[in-house]
Write a protein that holds these residues in place. Structure first.
Motif, PDB file in Angstrom:
ATOM      1  N   PRO A 131      17.056 -55.578  63.113  1.00  6.32           N
ATOM      2  CA  PRO A 131      17.337 -54.066  63.323  1.00  6.32           C
ATOM      3  C   PRO A 131      17.780 -53.502  62.046  1.00  6.32           C
ATOM      4  CG  PRO A 131      18.419 -55.441  64.939  1.00  6.32           C
ATOM      5  CD  PRO A 131      18.000 -56.502  63.984  1.00  6.32           C
ATOM      6  N   ALA A 132      18.344 -54.407  60.905  1.00  8.90           N
ATOM      7  CA  ALA A 132      18.629 -53.740  59.468  1.00  8.90           C
ATOM      8  C   ALA A 132      17.506 -53.967  58.525  1.00  8.90           C
ATOM      9  CB  ALA A 132      20.071 -54.386  59.244  1.00  8.90           C
ATOM     10  N   LEU A 133      16.955 -55.268  58.648  1.00 11.23           N
ATOM     11  CA  LEU A 133      16.207 -55.535  57.442  1.00 11.23           C
ATOM     12  C   LEU A 133      14.774 -55.637  57.893  1.00 11.23           C
ATOM     13  CD1 LEU A 133      18.487 -58.453  56.322  1.00 11.23           C
ATOM     14  CD2 LEU A 133      18.607 -56.201  55.460  1.00 11.23           C
ATOM     15  N   GLY A 134      14.277 -55.125  58.948  1.00 11.80           N
ATOM     16  CA  GLY A 134      12.979 -55.074  59.616  1.00 11.80           C
ATOM     17  C   GLY A 134      12.133 -56.255  59.128  1.00 11.80           C
ATOM     18  N   GLU A 135      10.982 -55.869  58.288  1.00  7.33           N
ATOM     19  CA  GLU A 135      10.014 -57.044  58.187  1.00  7.33           C
ATOM     20  C   GLU A 135       9.978 -57.399  56.815  1.00  7.33           C
ATOM     21  OE1 GLU A 135       7.909 -58.956  59.569  1.00  7.33           O
ATOM     22  OE2 GLU A 135       8.235 -58.619  61.577  1.00  7.33           O
ATOM     23  N   GLY A 136      11.290 -57.373  55.856  1.00  5.37           N
ATOM     24  CA  GLY A 136      11.553 -57.448  54.790  1.00  5.37           C
ATOM     25  C   GLY A 136      11.498 -58.850  54.343  1.00  5.37           C
ATOM     26  N   LEU A 137      11.576 -59.394  52.997  1.00  2.40           N
ATOM     27  CA  LEU A 137      11.524 -60.564  52.683  1.00  2.40           C
ATOM     28  C   LEU A 137      12.474 -61.709  53.240  1.00  2.40           C
ATOM     29  CD1 LEU A 137      10.029 -62.228  50.290  1.00  2.40           C
ATOM     30  CD2 LEU A 137      11.826 -61.591  48.674  1.00  2.40           C
ATOM     31  N   LEU A 138      13.540 -61.273  53.897  1.00  2.00           N
ATOM     32  CA  LEU A 138      14.564 -62.260  54.315  1.00  2.00           C
ATOM     33  C   LEU A 138      14.084 -62.781  55.630  1.00  2.00           C
ATOM     34  CD1 LEU A 138      17.423 -63.648  53.875  1.00  2.00           C
ATOM     35  CD2 LEU A 138      18.518 -62.036  55.038  1.00  2.00           C
ATOM     36  N   ARG A 144      11.714 -49.933  52.066  1.00  2.00           N
ATOM     37  CA  ARG A 144      13.127 -49.646  52.442  1.00  2.00           C
ATOM     38  C   ARG A 144      13.876 -50.990  52.939  1.00  2.00           C
ATOM     39  NH1 ARG A 144      13.295 -48.508  57.899  1.00  2.00           N
ATOM     40  NH2 ARG A 144      13.314 -46.391  58.066  1.00  2.00           N
ATOM     41  N   ASP A 145      12.980 -51.618  53.869  1.00  2.73           N
ATOM     42  CA  ASP A 145      13.606 -52.880  54.222  1.00  2.73           C
ATOM     43  C   ASP A 145      13.933 -53.942  53.366  1.00  2.73           C
ATOM     44  OD1 ASP A 145      12.989 -52.175  56.979  1.00  2.73           O
ATOM     45  OD2 ASP A 145      11.127 -53.090  57.235  1.00  2.73           O
ATOM     46  N   ASN A 146      13.119 -53.715  52.199  1.00  2.00           N
ATOM     47  CA  ASN A 146      13.377 -54.886  51.161  1.00  2.00           C
ATOM     48  C   ASN A 146      14.436 -54.554  50.262  1.00  2.00           C
ATOM     49  OD1 ASN A 146      11.920 -57.434  51.219  1.00  2.00           O
ATOM     50  ND2 ASN A 146       9.908 -56.144  51.079  1.00  2.00           N
ATOM     51  N   LEU A 147      14.608 -53.168  49.983  1.00  3.73           N
ATOM     52  CA  LEU A 147      15.845 -52.701  49.121  1.00  3.73           C
ATOM     53  C   LEU A 147      17.188 -52.753  50.052  1.00  3.73           C
ATOM     54  CD1 LEU A 147      14.305 -49.304  47.495  1.00  3.73           C
ATOM     55  CD2 LEU A 147      14.790 -51.677  46.515  1.00  3.73           C
ATOM     56  N   LEU A 148      16.972 -52.554  51.243  1.00  2.47           N
ATOM     57  CA  LEU A 148      18.409 -52.984  52.010  1.00  2.47           C
ATOM     58  C   LEU A 148      18.591 -54.654  52.108  1.00  2.47           C
ATOM     59  CD1 LEU A 148      18.132 -50.482  55.176  1.00  2.47           C
ATOM     60  CD2 LEU A 148      20.001 -50.584  53.489  1.00  2.47           C
ATOM     61  N   THR A 149      17.464 -55.298  52.163  1.00  4.37           N
ATOM     62  CA  THR A 149      17.714 -56.702  52.124  1.00  4.37           C
ATOM     63  C   THR A 149      18.269 -57.211  50.778  1.00  4.37           C
ATOM     64  OG1 THR A 149      15.702 -57.030  53.449  1.00  4.37           O
ATOM     65  CG2 THR A 149      16.437 -58.785  52.008  1.00  4.37           C
ATOM     66  N   PHE A 150      17.764 -56.772  49.706  1.00  2.00           N
ATOM     67  CA  PHE A 150      18.470 -57.086  48.280  1.00  2.00           C
ATOM     68  C   PHE A 150      19.933 -56.385  48.260  1.00  2.00           C
ATOM     69  CE2 PHE A 150      14.073 -56.809  46.712  1.00  2.00           C
ATOM     70  CZ  PHE A 150      13.779 -57.962  46.747  1.00  2.00           C
ATOM     71  N   ILE A 151      20.163 -55.137  48.685  1.00  8.09           N
ATOM     72  CA  ILE A 151      21.558 -54.875  48.699  1.00  8.09           C
ATOM     73  C   ILE A 151      22.451 -55.588  49.670  1.00  8.09           C
ATOM     74  CG2 ILE A 151      23.073 -52.933  49.373  1.00  8.09           C
ATOM     75  CD1 ILE A 151      20.726 -51.103  48.670  1.00  8.09           C
ATOM     76  N   GLY A 152      21.974 -55.873  50.891  1.00  6.49           N
ATOM     77  CA  GLY A 152      22.617 -56.623  51.904  1.00  6.49           C
ATOM     78  C   GLY A 152      22.744 -58.245  51.515  1.00  6.49           C
ATOM     79  N   ALA A 153      21.761 -58.837  51.117  1.00  6.89           N
ATOM     80  CA  ALA A 153      21.913 -60.098  51.011  1.00  6.89           C
ATOM     81  C   ALA A 153      22.455 -60.255  49.472  1.00  6.89           C
ATOM     82  CB  ALA A 153      20.335 -60.978  50.537  1.00  6.89           C
ATOM     83  N   GLY A 154      22.455 -59.522  48.583  1.00  5.82           N
ATOM     84  CA  GLY A 154      22.792 -59.755  47.017  1.00  5.82           C
ATOM     85  C   GLY A 154      24.478 -59.432  46.894  1.00  5.82           C
ATOM     86  N   HIS A 155      24.785 -58.265  47.455  1.00  4.67           N
ATOM     87  CA  HIS A 155      26.244 -58.031  46.998  1.00  4.67           C
ATOM     88  C   HIS A 155      27.419 -58.781  47.591  1.00  4.67           C
ATOM     89  CE1 HIS A 155      27.036 -55.266  49.938  1.00  4.67           C
ATOM     90  NE2 HIS A 155      28.370 -54.866  49.154  1.00  4.67           N
TER      91      HIS A 155
END
Ligand code: HEM
Length: 457
Positions: A91-98, A261-272
């Motif tokens: 729901p948050a990260l869609g089809e992004g890298l994670l 957007r999915d990926n930018l949210l992934t980097f923000i979510g997974a990274g900080h």
């Protein structure tokens, strides 16, 4: 080395005491939702694996490095990410890298990888040190003796770093609001809930977590606005540009606004959050063992020089890095990874059947009785080059392993070392003796109720 001060001061930080035997069914269900690691029986810390069966569903806990290599590296095709992980993260990260799998994951990984190469990351050390210096400035204003929630302070620093380094300052994203929304989301919609265990329809997750849902809608809108603006503007060479320009060499495919957007949210979510927790636990451990903090300070003075800028010297801060490695061993930011076995496959001497839930029990792996000496004690020297070399590569997995290993590992380690060195040089933080530290798992492993510490300048 009896004359080594850090080695002689043995410190065993708070740990989770495992139950002697698997918990009865309902207690296990409750514990799995409250703090999953407290449900892992002692065998997970002592045996290579533990296989359990519940209503014909098999659950396999693995802590044997050779088996983990099979699962994460050699037969990664047979162990994709599982439906529970997808339910909670998609729901948050869609089809992004994670979250993506198969070919859709592979091309994104190829596209994003150049952004994380050392030559692209190294120039970011300055921004990392600057974020830590800014925090020191805020602390100095509060004065000697101030009580800080170090967990919250570290989240503010790592969020600043992500905005500054990956999103060129993150114009249009209000850091404080965004950080609050992320917390709102992680505490509600980002958690495994009873609706997930019962496999209720996806909308029930939203109905049970309206605050988290609203936070998510707001976060997505923030990032969408930024992407629209950036599509119209000239390139700046940051990660946003890199992902916008990325093209699959095989199909020529590029990222849509939604995937970006999915990926930018992934980097923000997974990274900080992950990096902030590694720093929080490191500061807690250094606050508890002043001899180790003194060694970090001495190393910074020797390698960097008094009062000189730390950026540019991060690579040579060996002991500082070992402290972070040891903190991530004792308190891995992501203490559990999960996979689903997609076909019958032999893993070591165990025949794993299709449909088995596989838990990579990182927290237990890092304290496994057969793999580590004095496993619960804080000892950064176990990450000396010589000791690390003797260790199985899959005995230590704070960043995962195999092709899906954390793409941000180099970035995170550089940030953690740069920030820790800056903070330890500028201030002393003393743990609050009245606060009970309880590590709890909310996807990531955090200290329950934050990390109150007293500032000494
Ligand atoms: C101390 C900090 C960090 C820790 C402990 C950490 C941990 C992990 C772990 C364990 C995985 C593998 C998950 C799995 O296989 O199921 C992972 C994947 C990932 N991490 Fe990190 N991470 C950290 C920092 C970062 C940063 C700074 C970024 C980006 C800026 C990032 C982005 C990602 C992404 C995109 C993936 C998915 C990679 C893929 O599947 O191809 N992480 N991380």
């Amino acid at each position: 080395m009896p004359d080594d001060p850090a080695r002689s001061a043995r410190f065993v930080p708070p740990t989770i005491t495992p139950p002697e035997a698997p918990l009865p069914r309902f207690r296990a269900m409750w514990t799995l939702m409250d703090n999953p690691i407290e449900a892992w029986p002692r065998a997970v810390y002592e045996e290579p694996y533990l296989l359990r069966e519940n209503n014909a569903q098999k659950f396999l806990y693995v802590t044997d490095p050779a088996m983990l290599k099979t699962i994460l590296l050699d037969r990664t095709d047979a162990f994709p990410k599982d439906w529970m992980f997808e339910r909670v993260t998609k729901p948050a990260l869609g089809e992004g890298l994670l979250t993506a799998q198969g070919a859709h994951w592979r091309w994104q990984r190829r596209a994003a990888a150049p952004g994380f190469r050392p030559q692209n990351i190294e120039p970011m050390a300055g921004a990392m040190v600057a974020a830590a210096e800014a925090a020191l400035g805020r602390w100095r204003e509060r004065g000697d003796g101030a009580r800080l929630d170090v967990a919250r302070e570290m989240t503010a620093i790592t969020f600043d770093v992500i905005l500054e380094t990956m999103l060129s300052g993150g114009e249009g994203i209000d850091a404080a609001t965004a950080a609050k929304r992320i917390t709102d989301y992680l505490e509600t919609l980002g958690r495994v809930t009873p609706a997930d265990f019962l496999q209720l329809p996806l909308w029930t997750r939203i109905a049970l977590a309206p605050r988290g849902y609203r936070a998510l809608v707001e976060l997505k809108a923030m990032v969408d606005r930024m992407i629209q603006r950036r599509r119209r503007e000239a390139a700046r060479g940051d990660l946003v540009d890199l992902l916008m320009a990325a093209e699959d060499p095989e199909t020529g495919r590029r990222m849509s606004n939604e995937l970006l957007r999915d990926n930018l949210l992934t980097f923000i979510g997974a990274g900080h959050e992950t990096t902030a927790l590694a720093l929080t636990w490191s500061l807690y451990l250094l606050g508890s063992v002043p001899e180790a903090a003194a060694r970090v300070r001495a190393e910074v003075a020797e390698v960097v020089g008094e009062g000189r800028v730390i950026a540019g010297h991060v690579e040579r801060l060996t002991f500082t890095r070992q402290v972070i490695q040891e903190a991530m061993r004792l308190y891995p930011s992501l203490p559990i990874m999960s996979r689903m076995c997609a076909e019958d496959v032999q893993v070591g001497d165990l025949a794993v059947t299709k449909g088995t839930f596989v838990f990579i029990a990182v927290y237990a792996l890092h304290r496994h009785r057969a793999l580590w000496r004095d496993p619960d004690a804080f000892d950064p020297d176990r990450f000396s080059a010589a000791e690390s070399e003797r260790r199985h590569r899959f005995a230590y997995l704070p960043f995962g392993g195999g092709p899906r290993v954390c793409i941000g590992q180099g970035f995170a380690m550089m940030e953690a070392v740069a920030v820790l060195a800056t903070l330890v040089r500028g201030a002393t933080l003393v743990p609050d003796p009245g606060h009970r530290i309880r590590p709890v798992v909310r996807v990531s492993m955090r200290p329950e109720g934050g990390m109150p510490m007293t500032l000494r300048l």
